[in-house]
Structures are given as C-alpha cells and as structure tokens.
Design a protein around this motif. Structure first.
Motif, short mmCIF file in Angstrom:
data_model
loop_
_atom_site.label_atom_id
_atom_site.label_comp_id
_atom_site.label_asym_id
_atom_site.label_seq_id
_atom_site.Cartn_x
_atom_site.Cartn_y
_atom_site.Cartn_z
N LEU A 28 7.13 -0.81 -11.49
CA LEU A 28 7.11 -1.53 -12.76
C LEU A 28 7.05 -3.02 -12.45
CD1 LEU A 28 9.82 0.38 -14.81
CD2 LEU A 28 7.35 0.67 -14.87
N VAL A 29 6.06 -3.67 -12.96
CA VAL A 29 5.88 -5.09 -12.68
C VAL A 29 6.44 -5.94 -13.80
CG1 VAL A 29 4.20 -6.91 -12.25
CG2 VAL A 29 3.83 -4.62 -11.30
N ASP A 30 6.13 -5.58 -15.01
CA ASP A 30 6.55 -6.37 -16.15
C ASP A 30 7.71 -5.68 -16.87
OD1 ASP A 30 3.10 -6.98 -16.74
OD2 ASP A 30 4.54 -8.26 -15.71
N GLY A 31 8.57 -6.47 -17.48
CA GLY A 31 9.66 -5.91 -18.26
C GLY A 31 10.90 -5.66 -17.43
N GLU A 32 12.01 -5.41 -18.12
CA GLU A 32 13.28 -5.18 -17.45
C GLU A 32 13.40 -3.73 -17.00
OE1 GLU A 32 16.37 -6.32 -20.07
OE2 GLU A 32 15.85 -8.46 -20.04
N ILE A 33 14.16 -3.54 -15.93
CA ILE A 33 14.43 -2.19 -15.43
C ILE A 33 15.60 -1.63 -16.24
CG2 ILE A 33 15.01 -0.81 -13.43
CD1 ILE A 33 12.34 -2.25 -13.22
N PRO A 34 15.41 -0.52 -16.94
CA PRO A 34 16.52 0.02 -17.73
C PRO A 34 17.64 0.54 -16.83
CG PRO A 34 14.66 1.54 -17.73
CD PRO A 34 14.17 0.28 -17.07
N VAL A 35 18.86 0.53 -17.37
CA VAL A 35 20.03 1.02 -16.64
C VAL A 35 20.10 2.54 -16.77
CG1 VAL A 35 22.54 0.97 -16.48
CG2 VAL A 35 21.27 -1.12 -16.98
N VAL A 36 20.28 3.23 -15.64
CA VAL A 36 20.43 4.69 -15.64
C VAL A 36 21.63 5.03 -14.77
CG1 VAL A 36 17.97 5.09 -16.01
CG2 VAL A 36 18.86 4.95 -13.67
N GLY A 37 21.92 6.34 -14.63
CA GLY A 37 23.02 6.77 -13.78
C GLY A 37 22.81 6.38 -12.33
N ALA A 38 23.93 6.13 -11.62
CA ALA A 38 23.85 5.64 -10.25
C ALA A 38 23.04 6.56 -9.34
CB ALA A 38 25.25 5.44 -9.69
N ARG A 39 23.10 7.88 -9.55
CA ARG A 39 22.42 8.84 -8.68
C ARG A 39 21.03 9.24 -9.19
NH1 ARG A 39 25.60 11.14 -4.80
NH2 ARG A 39 27.81 10.64 -4.86
N GLU A 40 20.66 8.74 -10.33
CA GLU A 40 19.34 9.07 -10.86
C GLU A 40 18.25 8.25 -10.17
OE1 GLU A 40 19.02 9.01 -15.12
OE2 GLU A 40 21.13 9.53 -15.37
N PRO A 41 17.01 8.74 -10.19
CA PRO A 41 15.90 7.95 -9.61
C PRO A 41 15.78 6.61 -10.34
CG PRO A 41 15.22 10.21 -10.01
CD PRO A 41 16.55 10.06 -10.67
N CYS A 42 15.52 5.57 -9.58
CA CYS A 42 15.38 4.25 -10.19
C CYS A 42 14.14 4.22 -11.07
CB CYS A 42 15.28 3.17 -9.11
SG CYS A 42 15.28 1.50 -9.79
N PRO A 43 14.24 3.72 -12.28
CA PRO A 43 13.09 3.67 -13.19
C PRO A 43 11.92 2.83 -12.68
CG PRO A 43 15.13 3.35 -14.39
CD PRO A 43 15.46 3.26 -12.94
N CYS A 44 12.14 2.04 -11.62
CA CYS A 44 11.04 1.21 -11.13
C CYS A 44 9.99 2.03 -10.40
CB CYS A 44 11.57 0.10 -10.21
SG CYS A 44 12.05 0.67 -8.57
N GLY A 45 10.34 3.31 -10.06
CA GLY A 45 9.38 4.16 -9.39
C GLY A 45 9.41 4.08 -7.88
N SER A 46 10.43 3.49 -7.30
CA SER A 46 10.49 3.34 -5.85
C SER A 46 10.78 4.66 -5.14
CB SER A 46 11.59 2.32 -5.49
OG SER A 46 12.87 2.82 -5.86
N GLY A 47 11.31 5.64 -5.86
CA GLY A 47 11.69 6.90 -5.24
C GLY A 47 13.11 6.91 -4.75
N ARG A 48 13.80 5.78 -4.77
CA ARG A 48 15.20 5.71 -4.36
C ARG A 48 16.11 5.89 -5.57
NH1 ARG A 48 15.49 0.11 -1.33
NH2 ARG A 48 14.02 -0.43 -3.00
N ARG A 49 17.38 6.22 -5.26
CA ARG A 49 18.34 6.31 -6.34
C ARG A 49 18.60 4.93 -6.92
NH1 ARG A 49 22.93 10.45 -3.89
NH2 ARG A 49 21.68 12.36 -4.00
N TYR A 50 19.00 4.92 -8.19
CA TYR A 50 19.20 3.64 -8.89
C TYR A 50 20.23 2.77 -8.17
CZ TYR A 50 20.46 0.38 -12.63
OH TYR A 50 20.71 -0.75 -13.37
N LYS A 51 21.32 3.41 -7.65
CA LYS A 51 22.38 2.62 -7.03
C LYS A 51 21.92 1.95 -5.75
CE LYS A 51 24.55 6.25 -4.21
NZ LYS A 51 25.82 6.97 -3.92
N ALA A 52 20.87 2.49 -5.11
CA ALA A 52 20.36 1.91 -3.87
C ALA A 52 19.18 1.00 -4.12
CB ALA A 52 19.96 3.02 -2.90
N CYS A 53 18.77 0.88 -5.36
CA CYS A 53 17.60 0.06 -5.68
C CYS A 53 18.02 -1.05 -6.64
CB CYS A 53 16.51 0.96 -6.27
SG CYS A 53 14.88 0.16 -6.35
N HIS A 54 17.51 -1.01 -7.87
CA HIS A 54 17.84 -2.08 -8.80
C HIS A 54 19.30 -2.05 -9.25
CE1 HIS A 54 13.46 -2.58 -9.05
NE2 HIS A 54 13.74 -3.80 -9.50
N GLY A 55 19.96 -0.91 -9.12
CA GLY A 55 21.37 -0.83 -9.47
C GLY A 55 22.26 -1.63 -8.54
#
Length: 321
Positions: A15-42
């Motif tokens: 995701l290039v434009d816009g904010e990354i939405p907040v999700v559960g710590a263990r869920e896939p990061c919405p940015c599409g990196s393939g990592r869990r949210y807590k290890a990425c934008h979280g």
C-alpha cells in the motif's frame, strides 16, 4: 537426488497511499508485506504508544501548574477553553485534579464536563491520553462518567485542542465537594469516595505572589513545593550557587531539602516550621525568586563549594514519573 526447491513466494502488493489500518497483532499486516502486523507497521504503532513524552504539558499556558496539579495538589480545579469553543450542549469544561472512583472524566447531567488530570494513562504521552478522554467526554451521555480507553497514537494532544491564549489559574480547594453539582443526588458510593478523599487530602495553598509554588501542611512540619520552568541543569547550578552562599532558605528554621523531577520540570522543596503558614511564605518566596533570577544569570564556573552543594542537591532529587 537433488532437493526440490520451494517455489519462491510472489511479492505482495504494497500500500503506497493512505494510512495502514490497525488490526490484531498476529494478523497479516494490511500493507501486504506478508508479515504479521506486530512485526511490520504495528511495531511503529507500539513504539509510539509506549515512548515516554518527557514534557507532556510543554507549550500549554501554565505548564508548571499542570505539573503541580498532576503530581502535588490534592484538590483543585481550572476552567479550560477550547480553541474552537465548546459545543452548544456543553456549558462548561473544567480540569480537576481527581474525580470520584478515579474516573478519567465526568459529564454532569447539565452537560458540563470535568476532566481529571490525576489518572492512569494508556500510553507514554499524557497530553494525548488526556486529549482522547476530553474528546470522548464532550460527546458522552450527560449524567455519566467517561470510561478509560486507549486512544489513537496519532490523535490530537491537549496542545491541539486548548486555546493557547486562555489563562490557566488553578483554584485550590480544601476538599472535593466540587465533585457534586447537587449533593442530594449523590449515590452512596460517590459519598463514600468523597469522605475518603477528604480525609486523605493534605491542606494545600497556592501562593499568589509567585507562579506554581504550593504550600502544604503536614503533621510535623510544613513544606513549600515550587514547580519551576527553567532547564534542569541551569536551575541546579543556580540553586547550588545560592545554597553555597547561604541564600537558599526562605527564612529562619527553613531549609531547601532537595527537589522532585516531574514531567520534565524540577520542583525544589523546602522544609518549613509548623508555625509558618502560606501567607508567611509570600514575601520570602518572592525574595528568593529575585535571588534565583540573579543566580540563573551567572556564567562563571561553579566553585568547589558550589559543586559540592550541587552534588548534594542532585543526590536528594526524586523522580516522580
């Protein structure tokens, strides 16, 4: 036999434009990196939430009094003014030191809002946490307390919401009767909380001749606790100069005993005799303020005696937060 190679995973869209939405710590990061949210934008969000803001009230009118109400004063209130004015259904907004049952805020039945400054916070930014409570209180159901919550780490701070030109002059109270707009309507739980708070409150008076200096009465001796806006290192140097010169007291039987460190500011503390009330502190405090101004302007290196005095003051410093 050659090992089969695992097919390489295809790169995920970012995701290039816009904010990354907040999700559960263990869920896939919405940015599409393939990592869990807590290890990425979280990770950045978590760091922002826990990173301590050293001076949360910096830039607000009355920063020193904000610190005093947060850490030192039992019962006090201050009218607050919003930058854009109050909503039509909110007749007034008042900062309070503490509210019954440690409520973060309260919206009275008439729509008036009380915001407590002495409260547990969800993140490392006290200003942002209080702003979140304030924002929710303005739209809360009248007649109900505002519950604790965890605000957006990118949400507004008090500095964004409050009028920077409005005065900030605390009114110190003997007790917590300001909690009640109508004593006859108080529940048994609130009444019990009021009685406990009144019994535990230390008699406190804000001096009128200097800024953010608070006299308080204790069983054995009285104290003056003075929140000062000066940079810590410069203030300690100045206090050391005065202490070495025998000019750091507020009169006979008084003594500068140390200091607190609170929300990025330094709070010198004096022991006072039990016979010395708040009124008797006014002139000595004003005179000390003049001596301190001169000491802060000094540029010569500290002498050996002054360095020793500074070391003693530093060793008796207590951090409150």
């Amino acid at each position: 036999m050659a090992k089969k190679r695992r097919p390489r995973s295809q790169p995920q869209p970012q995701l290039v434009d816009g904010e990354i939405p907040v999700v559960g710590a263990r869920e896939p990061c919405p940015c599409g990196s393939g990592r869990r949210y807590k290890a990425c934008h979280g990770r950045a969000a978590a760091q922002a939430a826990t990173e301590l803001v050293r001076r949360p009230f910096e830039g607000l009118p009355g920063e020193c009094d904000w610190v005093a109400l947060r850490e030192l004063v039992p019962a006090a209130t201050v009218p607050l003014t919003l930058r854009d004015g109050l909503p039509a259904d909110v007749p007034s907004l008042t900062l309070a030191t503490v509210l019954p049952m440690a409520w973060p805020a309260l919206r009275r039945s008439d729509g008036a809002v009380l915001l407590a400054v002495q409260n547990d916070t969800a993140t490392g930014d006290l200003s942002r946490d209080l702003a979140d409570v304030l924002t929710r209180a303005l739209t809360a159901t009248p007649g109900a307390p505002v519950p604790s919550g965890r605000g957006d780490v990118a949400g507004p701070r008090l500095q964004d919401l409050l009028d920077p030109e409005a005065p900030f002059v605390p009114e110190v109270h003997e007790g917590f009767e300001f909690w009640l707009d109508d004593a006859s309507q108080a529940t048994g739980e609130v009444t019990a909380s009021l009685e406990r708070a009144n019994a535990a409150a230390t008699p406190t008076v804000r001096l009128s001749g200097v800024t953010a200096a608070y006299w308080c009465e204790t069983p054995e001796k009285n104290h003056l606790r003075w929140v000062m806006p000066h940079a810590e290192e410069e203030l300690l140097d100045a206090l050391a100069r005065l202490h070495a010169a025998g000019a750091s007291s507020l009169g006979d039987d008084t003594r500068l005993v140390g200091s607190f460190r609170a929300h990025g500011l330094t709070v010198p503390v004096w022991d006072l005799p039990s016979a010395m009330g708040a009124e008797e502190c006014e002139k000595p405090a004003a005179a000390f303020g003049e001596r301190l101004t001169e000491a802060l302007a000094a540029t010569t290196p500290l002498t050996a005696e002054e360095r020793s005095a500074r070391s003693g003051l530093t060793n008796r410093q207590i951090t409150l937060n």
